[in-house]
Design a protein around this motif. Structure first.
Motif, short mmCIF file in Angstrom:
data_model
loop_
_atom_site.label_atom_id
_atom_site.label_comp_id
_atom_site.label_asym_id
_atom_site.label_seq_id
_atom_site.Cartn_x
_atom_site.Cartn_y
_atom_site.Cartn_z
N ASN A 79 0.68 -1.05 0.10
CA ASN A 79 -0.02 0.05 -0.01
C ASN A 79 0.98 1.43 -0.16
OD1 ASN A 79 -2.81 0.86 0.10
ND2 ASN A 79 -2.23 1.93 2.07
N GLY A 80 0.16 2.25 -0.74
CA GLY A 80 1.16 3.54 -0.50
C GLY A 80 1.16 4.37 -2.03
N THR A 81 1.71 5.37 -2.12
CA THR A 81 2.02 6.02 -3.42
C THR A 81 3.32 6.25 -3.76
OG1 THR A 81 0.26 7.49 -2.52
CG2 THR A 81 1.98 8.29 -4.33
N TYR A 82 3.67 5.41 -4.68
CA TYR A 82 4.89 5.29 -5.50
C TYR A 82 5.48 6.64 -6.35
CZ TYR A 82 4.38 0.54 -4.00
OH TYR A 82 4.35 -0.74 -3.20
N GLU A 83 6.03 7.60 -5.88
CA GLU A 83 6.24 8.76 -6.75
C GLU A 83 7.34 8.17 -7.81
OE1 GLU A 83 6.84 11.59 -3.70
OE2 GLU A 83 4.83 11.66 -2.85
N LEU A 84 6.92 8.70 -8.81
CA LEU A 84 7.85 8.35 -10.01
C LEU A 84 8.51 9.72 -10.63
CD1 LEU A 84 5.97 5.52 -11.72
CD2 LEU A 84 7.80 5.45 -9.79
N ASP A 85 9.52 9.95 -10.86
CA ASP A 85 10.43 10.84 -11.52
C ASP A 85 10.56 10.59 -12.94
OD1 ASP A 85 12.59 9.55 -11.07
OD2 ASP A 85 13.50 10.96 -9.82
N ARG A 86 10.32 9.29 -13.07
CA ARG A 86 10.40 8.95 -14.78
C ARG A 86 9.62 7.55 -14.86
NH1 ARG A 86 15.12 7.34 -12.03
NH2 ARG A 86 15.81 5.17 -11.82
N PRO A 87 9.10 7.09 -15.86
CA PRO A 87 8.26 5.98 -15.98
C PRO A 87 8.83 4.46 -15.43
CG PRO A 87 8.71 6.67 -18.14
CD PRO A 87 9.38 7.60 -17.31
N LEU A 88 7.92 3.62 -15.10
CA LEU A 88 8.55 2.34 -15.00
C LEU A 88 8.23 1.63 -16.33
CD1 LEU A 88 9.20 -0.11 -12.85
CD2 LEU A 88 6.55 -0.27 -12.76
N GLU A 89 9.50 1.11 -16.58
CA GLU A 89 9.45 0.64 -18.14
C GLU A 89 9.76 -0.90 -18.07
OE1 GLU A 89 12.89 2.73 -19.71
OE2 GLU A 89 11.58 4.51 -20.31
N PHE A 90 8.82 -1.74 -18.90
CA PHE A 90 8.88 -2.87 -19.31
C PHE A 90 9.21 -3.28 -20.50
CE2 PHE A 90 5.30 -3.68 -15.75
CZ PHE A 90 6.17 -3.47 -14.70
N GLY A 91 10.22 -3.94 -20.53
CA GLY A 91 10.88 -4.26 -22.08
C GLY A 91 10.67 -5.74 -22.47
N ALA A 92 11.21 -6.18 -23.38
CA ALA A 92 11.18 -7.83 -23.75
C ALA A 92 11.67 -8.63 -22.67
CB ALA A 92 11.92 -8.06 -24.97
N ALA A 93 12.46 -8.29 -21.68
CA ALA A 93 13.16 -8.95 -20.66
C ALA A 93 12.17 -9.12 -19.75
CB ALA A 93 14.48 -8.29 -20.36
N ASP A 94 11.12 -8.33 -19.72
CA ASP A 94 10.11 -8.44 -18.49
C ASP A 94 9.01 -9.32 -18.97
OD1 ASP A 94 11.55 -6.32 -16.66
OD2 ASP A 94 11.08 -5.09 -18.37
N SER A 95 8.90 -9.96 -19.94
CA SER A 95 7.97 -10.85 -20.48
C SER A 95 7.77 -11.96 -19.79
CB SER A 95 8.01 -11.11 -21.67
OG SER A 95 8.11 -9.81 -22.66
N GLY A 96 6.53 -12.71 -19.61
CA GLY A 96 6.51 -13.99 -19.17
C GLY A 96 7.31 -14.97 -19.87
N ALA A 285 -1.30 20.42 -2.31
CA ALA A 285 -1.20 20.97 -3.49
C ALA A 285 -0.48 19.79 -4.52
CB ALA A 285 -1.18 22.39 -3.70
N VAL A 286 -0.96 19.50 -5.50
CA VAL A 286 -0.35 18.53 -6.25
C VAL A 286 -0.32 19.13 -7.81
CG1 VAL A 286 0.32 16.35 -6.97
CG2 VAL A 286 -0.55 16.67 -4.59
N THR A 287 0.81 18.89 -8.65
CA THR A 287 0.78 19.33 -10.01
C THR A 287 1.35 18.03 -10.69
OG1 THR A 287 1.11 20.78 -11.97
CG2 THR A 287 3.07 20.62 -10.04
N PRO A 288 0.74 17.63 -11.83
CA PRO A 288 1.10 16.51 -12.51
C PRO A 288 2.52 16.77 -13.13
CG PRO A 288 -1.06 16.60 -13.21
CD PRO A 288 -0.70 17.85 -12.10
N HIS A 289 3.55 16.09 -12.92
CA HIS A 289 5.07 16.54 -13.56
C HIS A 289 5.71 15.47 -14.34
CE1 HIS A 289 8.87 17.99 -13.73
NE2 HIS A 289 9.48 16.93 -12.94
N THR A 290 5.60 14.12 -14.02
CA THR A 290 6.15 13.05 -14.65
C THR A 290 5.19 12.73 -15.71
OG1 THR A 290 7.48 12.10 -12.81
CG2 THR A 290 7.01 10.73 -14.59
N GLU A 291 5.66 12.56 -17.06
CA GLU A 291 4.81 12.45 -18.10
C GLU A 291 4.15 11.15 -18.25
OE1 GLU A 291 4.38 14.84 -22.26
OE2 GLU A 291 6.06 14.01 -22.06
N GLN A 292 4.79 10.07 -18.18
CA GLN A 292 4.30 8.61 -18.34
C GLN A 292 4.65 7.91 -17.07
OE1 GLN A 292 6.28 7.93 -22.06
NE2 GLN A 292 4.36 7.37 -22.82
#
Length: 738
Positions: A79-96, A285-292
């Motif tokens: 539980n909780g808020t995962y504050e990201l300054d860049r997107p979490l990225e999944f590529g081919a290596a993260d596949s099943g 007060a929160v403003t959207p910052h990280t784009e993806q």
């Protein structure tokens, strides 16, 4: 038995023994095959253990999951808020791997959220009741949320084209609007709506009465490029359909309503006027910052479940590119490019979740909210993937985008067999009002099934692309299903977006079916004849429309816009109005029940099943005028009084222009009346009139809508509509409800 026979027997026995031994040896190995591997992540995670007691960060859990082979992998987010300054990225290596799956999901009882938000702190109160805070370097607030509630960029009034006259190079009106005297007009933007389009361009200079705007935003919004849309396009900012600026926004001179804010790029401050009860010393007060927030690129066999996505940004509109909206939330970008009348090179909005070239990627039970852009995008050859059972609310752009704008993509880039189902979408398109709830480009085998969409500014579901331009006339579109959706209160009149529908299609789509949908109040209360139920636009062909329930739409329940849309079929639908026959060779309408003032049991059952969870149906109300007698003070041409009682909001009455012109319905006896609906004619002719019953008179100022709805308690035999001065009375329909 000879020696050879004995050797054969011995060999056979040995082979059998070896087989048995191999089976015995193999059995324990099969039983010992590893079970699913469970990893844990937490907002304050660290290290590489990724256990329940020692969770990792989400990136750490991803990296650990890559090392697991030969088993399913589950990553549980605490539980909780995962504050990201860049997107979490999944590529081919993260596949099943090897037939297994990787699942990212909420831990039991948890509601994890991936957030791109930046907190704005250190507020100080100003003498005028506003509050100001400094903004960290690199953060450019375009949206602001205070205790989870969206604030509005400070905005002014509309400016008519007669004052704010737009040209290919700029606009007049700086003096009359007061912009010429603003301290920093170059932080402000003009927001313009032309038919189905929406434009947001920043002011770059003021010279006397003339304003100039950021480039290439302004050029891409005007007719100075051959890239803005179909060859017949007439909806640019400098076209004859331009009626003015909807409003200017983001100037301190406009900050006058509670809940508004303004961003000063020079001082790098945000100033906010609180709503009642808000105290900025204690508010968040929160403003959207990280784009993806999550990008899945070239991965397969991944499930993302039970995770929230909040405060993702969409930065393009704040740059010189601005927001040159073309249709459905896609924009024209770049200063140059090829001639493109079919929208092949338009740009989708940024989204919280983007899946590119994914296969068997599932987004389910997710929560998307408080976003500066869109919710989820499946693109670039994504196949056999889905967005299901998720909620989308308070989004600046659209909720779900599926596919791309290339009509004949390579096999690798073709979108196929994707699903958008059982989602709930409310209040998307809050900022970019030309966006739609669910958009699909050139898709094949798409299922848009049992979604609930409510309170959207433009169309609800849009499938297909290309406007019948030569490069789009042959495409991969086929076998799409739009079924069981509940679409209510779309094409909201206050947002002034026109020429759309609850369900909107483009292009030839063999095998495509639109069925079992419940549509209620599309463009209801409009100022003009506009807003359809199911809109088969621009070359829409080979589409079957059947067993839909369509009520209270501003224009046609089904519309086949052009004759080059061919072989469409509308059958077995229920609606409270009629429509002209479908255009195009081979199109047919059969067994439709139209002009209803009550929905039959079968229609009610279809409507109740529609949507993510089913739901109630807004039953039609008996129309006492339907069996009445209509008369009018005079008749122009063949536009007789009876056309307002024929159950068809597409036929019009019309009197001559004369003092006290009137139209009247005789109900045949005194009846108790609770409500009257007055539908203006196609030209919105009827204005400034009285509605007269036997025991009261109600005055309506301005033009009648489609419809103007009057609630009253009257006992009357007649309902009369009378102009206050000299003019015409022209009506599409008048309904009188008991």
């Amino acid at each position: 038995m000879n020696r050879r026979s004995l050797n054969v027997v011995r060999g056979t026995a040995a082979a059998a023994s070896a087989a048995v031994l191999a089976a015995l040896l193999a059995a324990p190995a099969a039983q010992a095959a590893p079970g699913a591997r469970t990893l844990y992540a937490a907002p304050d995670g660290h290290g590489t253990s990724c256990t329940a007691a020692r969770p990792c960060t989400v990136e750490g859990a991803r990296d650990r999951a890559r090392t697991e082979t030969g088993r399913d992998v589950r990553v549980l987010l605490k539980n909780g808020t995962y504050e990201l300054d860049r997107p979490l990225e999944f590529g081919a290596a993260d596949s099943g791997k090897n037939g297994h799956t990787v699942t990212w999901t909420a831990a039991p009882g948890a509601r994890p959220v991936l957030s791109g938000g930046q907190d704005i702190t250190g507020w100080r109160r100003n003498a005028d009741g506003t509050w100001t805070a400094a903004v960290p370097a690199g953060v450019d607030p375009r949206q602001l949320f205070v205790d989870g509630h969206r604030a509005t960029r400070a905005r002014g009034e509309a400016c008519a084209a007669s004052t704010c006259d737009a040209t290919k190079t700029g606009m007049t009106g700086a003096v009359a609007t007061g912009i010429a005297q603003w301290r920093r007009p170059t932080d402000a933007e003009a927001v313009i709506r032309v038919r189905w389009r929406n434009y947001h361009c920043r002011i770059t200079g003021v010279n006397g009465d003339v304003m100039t705007f950021a480039q290439p935003c302004w050029t891409n919004s005007a007719s100075g490029t051959d890239r803005t849309g179909p060859a017949w396009d007439s909806t640019t900012v400098d076209s004859t359909r331009y009626s003015g600026v909807a409003f200017f926004e983001n100037a301190p001179e406009l900050l006058d309503q509670p809940g508004e804010f303004v961003w000063n790029s020079e001082d790098r401050t945000v100033t906010y006027l609180p709503r009642k009860g808000e105290n900025m010393r204690h508010a968040r007060a929160v403003t959207p910052h990280t784009e993806q927030l999550l990008v899945v690129d070239g991965a397969h066999d991944i499930t993302v479940s039970g995770i929230g996505f909040a405060y993702a940004a969409y930065r393009q509109p704040g740059t010189d590119e601005g927001y040159a909206g073309m249709q459905a939330g896609l924009t024209l970008t770049g200063a140059t490019g090829p001639v493109d009348h079919a929208g092949r090179f338009y740009t989708k909005p940024s989204a919280a979740v983007t899946v590119r070239g994914g296969q068997r990627v599932s987004i389910e039970n997710a929560r998307f909210g408080r976003l500066g852009g869109a919710g989820a995008i499946l693109e670039a050859g994504t196949k056999d993937s889905s967005v299901t059972r998720s909620t989308f609310t308070d989004l600046s752009s659209g909720a779900v985008y599926v596919g791309d704008t290339e009509p004949l993509p390579s096999t690798a880039l073709a979108g196929e067999r994707n699903t958008v189902a059982y989602n709930t979408i409310t209040r998307s398109g809050v900022e970019y009002t030309d966006s739609v709830g669910i958009w699909a480009g050139y898709e094949a085998g798409l299922a848009v099934d049992h979604n609930s969409l409510d309170h959207l500014p433009y169309s609800g579901i849009s499938v297909g692309w290309g406007w019948n331009q030569p490069e789009s006339q042959k495409s991969v579109l086929r076998d799409n299903k739009v079924t069981g959706n509940r679409i209510t209160n779309v094409m909201e009149v206050a947002q002034e977006q026109h020429d759309g529908g609850a369900i909107y299609t483009q292009g030839a789509q063999p095998g495509t079916v639109v069925s079992g949908n419940y549509i209620n109040r599309s463009a209801f209360g409009n100022t003009e004849r506009d807003g359809n139920g199911i809109y088969l636009d621009e070359q829409s062909s080979h589409i079957v429309v059947e067993k839909n329930v369509i009520t209270r739409v501003g224009y046609k329940w089904v519309s086949n816009w052009a004759d080059y849309g061919i072989r469409n079929t509308a059958r077995g639908n229920w609606t409270d109005t009629a429509a002209p026959a479908l255009g195009g060779t081979g199109s047919v309408m059969t067994d439709n029940l139209t002009g209803l003032d009550r929905l039959p049991a079968e229609a009610l059952a279809v409507a109740r099943r529609a949507g993510a969870h089913g739901g109630p149906v807004d039953q039609l109300r008996t129309d006492l005028a339907r069996t009445g007698t209509a008369t009018q003070s005079s008749t122009e041409g063949t536009a007789g009084a009876e056309l307002a009682l024929d159950g068809d909001t597409n036929t019009d009455t019309r009197t001559l222009s004369e003092p006290g012109a009137w139209w009247q319905a005789d109900l045949g006896g005194k009846r108790r009346v609770r409500q009257i609906e007055i539908w203006n004619n196609a030209s919105a002719t009827t204005a400034d009139f009285d509605v007269v019953t036997d025991d009261r008179t109600v005055h309506v100022s301005g033009k009648a809508l489609r419809p103007t709805v009057l609630d009253l308690d009257s006992r009357t035999r007649t309902v009369k509509i009378v102009t206050s001065g000299t003019g015409r009375v022209a009506l599409s329909q008048v309904l009188v409800h008991p």
